[in-house]
Design an enzyme around this catalytic site. Sequence first.
Site, mmCIF file in Angstrom:
data_model
loop_
_atom_site.group_PDB
_atom_site.id
_atom_site.type_symbol
_atom_site.label_atom_id
_atom_site.label_comp_id
_atom_site.label_asym_id
_atom_site.label_seq_id
_atom_site.Cartn_x
_atom_site.Cartn_y
_atom_site.Cartn_z
ATOM 1 N N TRP A 200 0.844 -1.210 0.000
ATOM 2 C CA TRP A 200 0.000 0.000 0.000
ATOM 3 C C TRP A 200 0.866 1.242 0.000
ATOM 4 C CZ3 TRP A 200 -4.264 -1.212 -1.916
ATOM 5 C CH2 TRP A 200 -4.950 -2.370 -1.557
ATOM 6 N N ASP B 243 -1.300 6.864 6.217
ATOM 7 C CA ASP B 243 -2.372 5.947 5.827
ATOM 8 C C ASP B 243 -2.625 5.042 7.035
ATOM 9 O OD1 ASP B 243 -3.964 3.907 4.883
ATOM 10 O OD2 ASP B 243 -2.709 3.418 3.150
ATOM 11 N N LYS C 153 -11.618 -1.717 7.213
ATOM 12 C CA LYS C 153 -10.768 -2.566 8.044
ATOM 13 C C LYS C 153 -11.219 -2.473 9.502
ATOM 14 C CE LYS C 153 -8.165 -3.160 4.335
ATOM 15 N NZ LYS C 153 -7.359 -2.220 3.596
#
Length: 361
Positions: free
Chosen positions: A101, A171, A195
């Site tokens: 990511w 993030d 999540k």
Amino acid sequence: MKRVYNFSAGPAVLPEDVLKEAAAEMLNYRDSGMSVMEMSHRSKVYENIIVQAEADLRTLLSIPDHYKVLFLQGGASLQFAMVPINLMKNKVADFIVTGQWAKKAYQEAGRYVKANKIASSEDTTFSYIPDLEDVTVSPDADYVHICENNTIYGTRFTKHPDTKGKILVSDMSSCILSEPIDVTTYGLIYAGAQKNIGPAGTTIVIIREDLIPDELPEWVPTMMQYKTHAENGSMYNTPPTYGIYLCGKVFQWLLQQGGLEAIQKINIAKAALLYDYLDQSKLFKGTVAKQDRSLMNVCFKTDHDEIDSRFLKEAKLAGFENLKGHRSVGGMRASIYNAMPVEGVQALVSFMREFENNIKS
Ligand SMILES: *Cc1c(COP(=O)(O)O)cnc(C)c1O
């Protein structure tokens, strides 16, 4: 049918109490005669929902007034572009690449600004967080970007890099609300909800107000300007109404648990159950550097792919779902977000112990 223990990395388990409440309110939300999904986002009743959700998130994270909270769409992946587009002044940004990511964020930013990879752990399939004691930060960087918890590999930052005064962008998709943080140490935090918060479709951005640019180049779409959303209370257009409603319910649930200090204690205890077992197991082993272990995504494997496959098959039959590791790492990954009850982790560890004993005999 009995619910399984769902160890999915995302979309992931939600608190059962939240799902039950949502189910009870499905057909008729608080005497409105309709579902939250069916109501105007401009209605008084919906306004209460979004205002309360923001207020509760602010309480949970102690977000100061000079930070804006935005409920957006497009996932964390859209933030990979929105962050550089909105924060560019010198058009230079620094990235610490600790996983897929983080790498995607770095690559996407490179479409708009000069993106520098100032540290990376790709040499060992991202199994650790690089030493950032004296990492070189570009003097003209507009910000330094980190991925706080690496969902795929199971590592996390336990301390921030020294950004030499540059803005820190994080993030936090897979760790937001798992423990208290000091929001003021960040310029911008973003997270996809699916999540550790709520359903997919809502993205949360927490941004220091002075970082929201007044003017951006003509080519930047209105919807991709933080200003658009900040000035309209996330209601410039139709927001992801039902997703925000469910996120709000999760915020309430967290407050009832005692807030982030309380949930952090539980998360540490849950992770310790698994890591302590892994550290003494002769069959299973953790895959990342101990000091960088994630509290949310616990990655492990055996020395044999066939045993991994057999474990996954038997675990599934026993009601433990989505334990397969990401295809780039293999092995297993147990995602144990806030909503995973401690009983689920205890049951998994017992199952692993039993599996190990059976292999031995
Ligand atoms: C899942 C994830 C993403 C991607 O999120 P989308 O909402 O699917 O765009 C980005 N970063 C991290 C850390 C993630 O865990």
